[in-house]
Design an enzyme around this catalytic site. Sequence first.
Site, PDB file in Angstrom:
ATOM      1  N   GLY A 124       0.781  -1.297  -0.106  1.00 47.66           N
ATOM      2  CA  GLY A 124      -0.094  -0.204  -0.261  1.00 47.66           C
ATOM      3  C   GLY A 124       0.827   1.195  -0.182  1.00 47.66           C
ATOM      4  CD  GLU A 127      -1.256   8.206   1.691  1.00 51.14           C
ATOM      5  OE1 GLU A 127      -1.683   9.132   1.669  1.00 51.14           O
ATOM      6  OE2 GLU A 127      -0.540   7.553   2.719  1.00 51.14           O
ATOM      7  CB  SER A 132       2.567  10.166 -10.163  1.00 50.19           C
ATOM      8  OG  SER A 132       1.709   9.718 -11.006  1.00 50.19           O
ATOM      9  CG  HIS A 341     -11.943 -10.977 -32.608  1.00 49.23           C
ATOM     10  ND1 HIS A 341     -10.601 -10.628 -32.500  1.00 49.23           N
ATOM     11  CD2 HIS A 341     -12.321 -12.129 -32.156  1.00 49.23           C
ATOM     12  CE1 HIS A 341     -10.238 -11.874 -32.122  1.00 49.23           C
ATOM     13  NE2 HIS A 341     -11.176 -12.812 -31.700  1.00 49.23           N
ATOM     14  N   GLY A 343     -17.131  -6.861 -35.218  1.00 49.81           N
ATOM     15  CA  GLY A 343     -18.253  -6.605 -34.347  1.00 49.81           C
ATOM     16  C   GLY A 343     -18.214  -7.776 -32.993  1.00 49.81           C
ATOM     17  CD  GLU A 366       3.469  -2.846  -9.769  1.00 50.24           C
ATOM     18  OE1 GLU A 366       4.629  -3.070  -9.840  1.00 50.24           O
ATOM     19  OE2 GLU A 366       2.539  -3.821  -9.666  1.00 50.24           O
ATOM     20  CB  THR A 368       1.499   7.166 -15.047  1.00 50.35           C
ATOM     21  OG1 THR A 368       2.522   7.896 -14.912  1.00 50.35           O
ATOM     22  CG2 THR A 368       0.339   7.113 -13.885  1.00 50.35           C
TER      23      THR A 368
HETATM   24  C1  LIG Z   1      -6.546  -1.528 -10.691  1.00 45.59           C
HETATM   25  C2  LIG Z   1      -5.400  -0.896  -9.812  1.00 45.59           C
HETATM   26  C3  LIG Z   1      -4.479  -1.518  -8.942  1.00 45.59           C
HETATM   27  C4  LIG Z   1      -3.717  -0.692  -8.395  1.00 45.59           C
HETATM   28  N1  LIG Z   1      -2.969  -1.515  -7.193  1.00 45.59           N
HETATM   29  C5  LIG Z   1      -2.078  -0.674  -6.425  1.00 45.59           C
HETATM   30  C6  LIG Z   1      -1.738  -1.578  -5.273  1.00 45.59           C
HETATM   31  O1  LIG Z   1      -1.739  -2.720  -5.134  1.00 45.59           O
HETATM   32  N2  LIG Z   1      -0.547  -0.770  -4.561  1.00 45.59           N
HETATM   33  C7  LIG Z   1      -0.588   0.701  -4.694  1.00 45.59           C
HETATM   34  O2  LIG Z   1       0.025   1.395  -3.857  1.00 45.59           O
HETATM   35  N3  LIG Z   1      -1.229   1.300  -5.724  1.00 45.59           N
HETATM   36  C8  LIG Z   1      -2.045   0.569  -6.452  1.00 45.59           C
HETATM   37  N4  LIG Z   1      -2.631   1.310  -7.570  1.00 45.59           N
HETATM   38  C9  LIG Z   1      -2.439   2.664  -7.696  1.00 45.59           C
HETATM   39  C10 LIG Z   1      -1.490   3.200  -9.107  1.00 45.59           C
HETATM   40  O3  LIG Z   1      -0.193   2.652  -8.647  1.00 45.59           O
HETATM   41  C11 LIG Z   1      -1.791   4.596  -9.250  1.00 45.59           C
HETATM   42  O4  LIG Z   1      -3.099   4.697  -9.654  1.00 45.59           O
HETATM   43  C12 LIG Z   1      -0.701   4.912 -10.298  1.00 45.59           C
HETATM   44  O5  LIG Z   1       0.440   5.067  -9.581  1.00 45.59           O
HETATM   45  C13 LIG Z   1      -1.222   6.466 -10.729  1.00 45.59           C
HETATM   46  O6  LIG Z   1      -1.518   7.206  -9.502  1.00 45.59           O
HETATM   47  P1  LIG Z   1      -2.740   8.231  -9.483  1.00 45.59           P
HETATM   48  O7  LIG Z   1      -4.039   7.408  -9.820  1.00 45.59           O
HETATM   49  O8  LIG Z   1      -2.883   8.955  -8.226  1.00 45.59           O
HETATM   50  O9  LIG Z   1      -2.603   9.305 -10.611  1.00 45.59           O
HETATM   51  P2  LIG Z   1      -1.848  10.614 -10.639  1.00 45.59           P
HETATM   52  O10 LIG Z   1      -0.483  10.446  -9.885  1.00 45.59           O
HETATM   53  O11 LIG Z   1      -2.724  11.763  -9.874  1.00 45.59           O
HETATM   54  O12 LIG Z   1      -1.625  10.950 -12.313  1.00 45.59           O
HETATM   55  C14 LIG Z   1      -2.587  11.458 -12.951  1.00 45.59           C
HETATM   56  C15 LIG Z   1      -2.150  11.862 -14.273  1.00 45.59           C
HETATM   57  O13 LIG Z   1      -0.943  12.896 -14.238  1.00 45.59           O
HETATM   58  C16 LIG Z   1       0.243  12.161 -14.637  1.00 45.59           C
HETATM   59  N5  LIG Z   1       1.282  12.733 -13.771  1.00 45.59           N
HETATM   60  C17 LIG Z   1       1.575  13.010 -12.484  1.00 45.59           C
HETATM   61  N6  LIG Z   1       2.690  13.514 -12.190  1.00 45.59           N
HETATM   62  C18 LIG Z   1       3.271  13.645 -13.168  1.00 45.59           C
HETATM   63  C19 LIG Z   1       4.397  14.084 -13.563  1.00 45.59           C
HETATM   64  N7  LIG Z   1       5.235  14.634 -12.636  1.00 45.59           N
HETATM   65  N8  LIG Z   1       5.012  14.306 -14.577  1.00 45.59           N
HETATM   66  C20 LIG Z   1       4.066  13.935 -15.794  1.00 45.59           C
HETATM   67  N9  LIG Z   1       2.838  13.458 -15.656  1.00 45.59           N
HETATM   68  C21 LIG Z   1       2.611  13.382 -14.316  1.00 45.59           C
HETATM   69  C22 LIG Z   1       0.137  10.904 -14.599  1.00 45.59           C
HETATM   70  O14 LIG Z   1       1.073  10.327 -15.442  1.00 45.59           O
HETATM   71  C23 LIG Z   1      -1.506  10.764 -14.887  1.00 45.59           C
HETATM   72  O15 LIG Z   1      -1.313  10.723 -16.383  1.00 45.59           O
HETATM   73  C24 LIG Z   1      -3.507   0.555  -8.172  1.00 45.59           C
HETATM   74  C25 LIG Z   1      -4.322   1.292  -8.990  1.00 45.59           C
HETATM   75  C26 LIG Z   1      -5.334   0.666 -10.128  1.00 45.59           C
HETATM   76  C27 LIG Z   1      -6.180   1.399 -10.692  1.00 45.59           C
END
Ligand SMILES: Cc1cc2nc3c(=O)[nH]c(=O)nc-3n(C[C@H](O)[C@H](O)[C@H](O)COP(=O)(O)OP(=O)(O)OC[C@H]3O[C@@H](n4cnc5c(N)ncnc54)[C@H](O)[C@@H]3O)c2cc1C
Length: 382
Positions: A124, A127, A132, A341, A343, A366, A368
């Site tokens: 975890g 939050e 990111s 594929h 439709g 893990e 973006t």
């Molecule tokens: C199905 C699923 C399973 C997951 N499992 C886990 C888990 O087990 N443990 C865990 O800890 N997390 C988990 N996550 C969280 C996942 O790792 C995060 O969603 C991901 O790291 C992105 O964080 P965010 O969603 O807060 O997006 P944000 O960080 O808010 O990003 C939003 C957008 O802004 C861009 N952005 C942000 N900062 C920058 C920057 N400095 N430069 C350029 N672009 C930027 C991002 O690339 C993205 O396009 C999971 C998410 C999902 C959807």
Amino acid sequence: MDFALTDDQQALKQLCHDFAAKEIAPHAGEWWEQEVFPSHVFTAMGELGLMGLLVPEEYGGTDVGAVAYVAAMEEIGAADQSVAAAWNAHITIASLPLLAFGTEEQKQRWLRPLAEGRRLGAFGLTEPEAGSDAAGIRTRAVRDGNEWVINGNKMFISNAGTDISLGVTILAITGQNEDCSKRYGSIFIPDGTAGYRKGEHLKKVGWHSLDTRELVFDDCRVPADHLIGEEGHGLRQFLDVLGTGRISVAALSLSLASAALAMALEYATQRQQFGRPISQFQAIQHKLADMATEVEAARWLVYRAAWLYDAGLPYAKEAAMAKLYASEVANRVVSEAVQVHGGYGFMREYPIARFYCDAKILEIGEGTNEIQRSVIARALGC
Ligand SMILES: Cc1cc2nc3c(=O)[nH]c(=O)nc-3n(C[C@H](O)[C@H](O)[C@H](O)COP(=O)(O)OP(=O)(O)OC[C@H]3O[C@@H](n4cnc5c(N)ncnc54)[C@H](O)[C@@H]3O)c2cc1C
């Protein structure tokens, strides 16, 4: 250069192929539709020695190495991405912090049941207000006598809410340095600890049978010896583990791309239009040729990152490149596979539709792909 798998690696791949064909693929569509987490699959994988592939035998694992793990992932992920996603989180980000930074006692207590596949692991970091920007987390762990008192929320956490979950290793702020910068620590919270609550199963676009929840810590108390690694080093530890996690997500992406290619190829040779299989039309042939070429390029980026990991060489840049490229190839290839594929590819009874929905998260989870590009650019000296 030798690109062939060893006999042991090939045997593991075959074991995973046979297991996935019998125990996963026939049921995956139903689990996905019903959003069911198939715990029994992970118990069975544990009995086959598949739940501790990167963990030494002394802690209950089989320690086959990353190349063998990638080969195994190609098989499990081709059968079902939700199962493979849960497996990916368990094998890397959930188990490796305990292996790399845990004490001997912590490894025997928590890593062993994970590696033996008796329980499932979770990690975890994310939050509601920090994804990111990992350093921007708000969850706090305050030392009170011989305990840590934890308050905060974790979002989108995989594997924490199943009937076989062991607990979750979280990142928390543990204090402040003299220059006012934050100190971080990793803390293991066992399932069932008072003050540790799990939200509802989140409804997702893809990975329907992966367990994903918000976790809430409300004056949650754990003994001081639940700290994993050194207090103050938690953020560095999590970022290290995420580097390995990238090879795993790259392998997951590769498995989706190659499965989508195989489905498109099979469909194209069977579907007849204008009196012949659509695979005889040059437009379809060129799609398949482009897809196959991209899958092959992704495959060798992923195996190369895994090989560097196994050789003990620096792999952070190559892991980021593999995750970036393979996840984008997965999305391009699965989109073209749906196009092949027609439709029918838009109908949920066809597995290709499930894989299409499962693909997008590979560019987000893990780290973006924007963050992967930043990691690569930094490694290039920018
Ligand atoms: C199905 C699923 C399973 C997951 N499992 C886990 C888990 O087990 N443990 C865990 O800890 N997390 C988990 N996550 C969280 C996942 O790792 C995060 O969603 C991901 O790291 C992105 O964080 P965010 O969603 O807060 O997006 P944000 O960080 O808010 O990003 C939003 C957008 O802004 C861009 N952005 C942000 N900062 C920058 C920057 N400095 N430069 C350029 N672009 C930027 C991002 O690339 C993205 O396009 C999971 C998410 C999902 C959807």
